[in-house]
Design an enzyme around this catalytic site. Structure first.
Site, PDB file in Angstrom:
ATOM      1  N   ASP A  53      38.219 -27.198  65.890  1.00 11.85           N
ATOM      2  CA  ASP A  53      36.887 -27.183  65.262  1.00 11.85           C
ATOM      3  C   ASP A  53      36.191 -28.518  65.517  1.00 11.85           C
ATOM      4  O   ASP A  53      35.957 -29.299  64.594  1.00 11.85           O
ATOM      5  CB  ASP A  53      37.060 -26.916  63.762  1.00 11.85           C
ATOM      6  CG  ASP A  53      35.742 -26.917  63.009  1.00 11.85           C
ATOM      7  OD1 ASP A  53      34.696 -26.708  63.644  1.00 11.85           O
ATOM      8  OD2 ASP A  53      35.777 -27.156  61.785  1.00 11.85           O
ATOM      9  N   GLY A  86      42.539 -34.951  68.027  1.00 12.25           N
ATOM     10  CA  GLY A  86      43.146 -33.639  67.857  1.00 12.25           C
ATOM     11  C   GLY A  86      43.666 -33.038  69.134  1.00 12.25           C
ATOM     12  O   GLY A  86      44.706 -32.359  69.144  1.00 12.25           O
ATOM     13  N   HIS A 109      35.676 -20.105  57.560  1.00 11.14           N
ATOM     14  CA  HIS A 109      36.724 -20.111  56.540  1.00 11.14           C
ATOM     15  C   HIS A 109      37.154 -18.713  56.125  1.00 11.14           C
ATOM     16  O   HIS A 109      38.304 -18.509  55.714  1.00 11.14           O
ATOM     17  CB  HIS A 109      36.267 -20.953  55.351  1.00 11.14           C
ATOM     18  CG  HIS A 109      36.193 -22.412  55.678  1.00 11.14           C
ATOM     19  ND1 HIS A 109      35.296 -23.282  55.097  1.00 11.14           N
ATOM     20  CD2 HIS A 109      36.923 -23.147  56.571  1.00 11.14           C
ATOM     21  CE1 HIS A 109      35.474 -24.493  55.600  1.00 11.14           C
ATOM     22  NE2 HIS A 109      36.446 -24.429  56.495  1.00 11.14           N
ATOM     23  N   GLU A 161      42.470 -36.233  62.073  1.00 11.92           N
ATOM     24  CA  GLU A 161      41.100 -36.721  61.918  1.00 11.92           C
ATOM     25  C   GLU A 161      41.000 -38.109  62.531  1.00 11.92           C
ATOM     26  O   GLU A 161      41.738 -39.014  62.152  1.00 11.92           O
ATOM     27  CB  GLU A 161      40.703 -36.756  60.440  1.00 11.92           C
ATOM     28  CG  GLU A 161      39.320 -37.302  60.188  1.00 11.92           C
ATOM     29  CD  GLU A 161      38.241 -36.643  61.041  1.00 11.92           C
ATOM     30  OE1 GLU A 161      37.461 -37.375  61.682  1.00 11.92           O
ATOM     31  OE2 GLU A 161      38.187 -35.389  61.065  1.00 11.92           O
TER      32      GLU A 161
END
Length: 285
Positions: free
Chosen positions: A168, A143, A18, A117
């Site tokens: 990710d 994704g 982050h 998601e």
């Protein structure tokens, strides 16, 4: 897929990811033109640090909580902590904002985020987080498939020349994940070559990642570097010893901005044998 990020929210890997993510978004904001962000594995958006899942692992204790206690930090780390604190009451750290929430809170009116998601309950929670935010579109879909469908991005007749793709994944089957990432990056770079791509990856034994780095260096990009934090030696394949961010087509001087952060993270979050690395896998052109 069994992975749930609630067990790991706010850990050392989230801290690194982050910090880099917000630095990337801030770099895009230096220009007035709108940009588009795609988060391929977005999770639920917000995590309760007092939940049963979080307290079962207590990983945030050695991540964001430990960083909060540091006296002085480089600017990108301070900027990250301000973003986390902004999601909590004064003097308390109750919730941890996931990647899509941190991005959305940094967007301007003209910018857009697509958050993907696949897990239905996580996607439902993500929709609730962004209910009423017209800048954010939540997609309950894979994704990698979204990269094919949504890139290059457009909104009606508007095309986005600039942007960021965050990849990710949970790495439940690591041997299959890395070829998928490389294939998706190659395809995306052909269709949206000006974008920046950021890939989070776990580090258990770093030598096993060398083929991935070699393939990343061969992609048709303008350059790529890795920023890594190992909180302990990478001597066991059975635990998360650290993590890294592969940044493809990085913005100018991002590496210089991150360079002073990594040793501080290693010193603050690391155990004996902690280390850090910032290395170009493909020189900038």
């Amino acid at each position: 897929m069994n992975y749930r990020h609630a067990f790991h929210a706010g850990n050392h890997a989230d801290v690194l990811k982050h910090i880099v993510l917000l630095a990337l978004v801030d770099a895009l904001k230096r220009k007035d033109a709108p940009f588009f962000v795609l988060d391929t594995h977005a999770g639920r958006g917000r995590y309760l640090l007092g939940s049963a899942e979080s307290r079962k692992t207590s990983e945030a204790d050695d991540g964001v909580f430990k960083l909060m206690g540091a006296a002085r930090l480089p600017d990108p780390a301070e900027r990250y902590l301000r973003a986390v604190v902004a999601n909590n009451p004064v003097g308390a750290l109750i919730t941890y904002p996931g990647s899509p929430l941190l991005v959305a809170q940094a967007l301007r009116a003209q910018d857009r985020l697509a958050a993907c998601e696949l897990q239905p309950d996580e996607a439902k929670a993500l929709r609730e987080v962004f209910d009423g935010d017209e800048r954010v579109a939540v997609h309950a879909r894979d994704g990698y498939a979204a990269m094919k469908a949504l890139l290059p991005p457009r909104l009606g007749t508007q095309r986005f020349a600039r942007g960021l793709v965050l990849i990710d994944p949970p790495y439940e089957v690591q041997d299959a994940e890395y070829p998928q990432i490389i294939a998706s990056l190659r395809d995306a770079l052909e269709r949206w070559p000006a974008a920046t791509y950021a890939v989070w990856y776990p580090v258990k034994q770093r030598r096993s990642l060398l083929p991935f780095f070699r393939k990343a260096a061969a992609l048709p990009s303008k350059g790529a570097f890795v920023a890594e934090l190992l909180v302990r030696p990478d001597d066991s394949p059975l635990r998360l010893n650290g993590s890294g961010m592969l940044v493809v087509n990085p913005p100018w001087q991002l590496d210089a901005a991150l360079a002073p952060v990594l040793p501080v993270l290693a010193a603050t979050l690391g155990e004996a044998g902690a280390s850090h690395r910032l290395e170009w896998v493909k020189a900038a052109t």
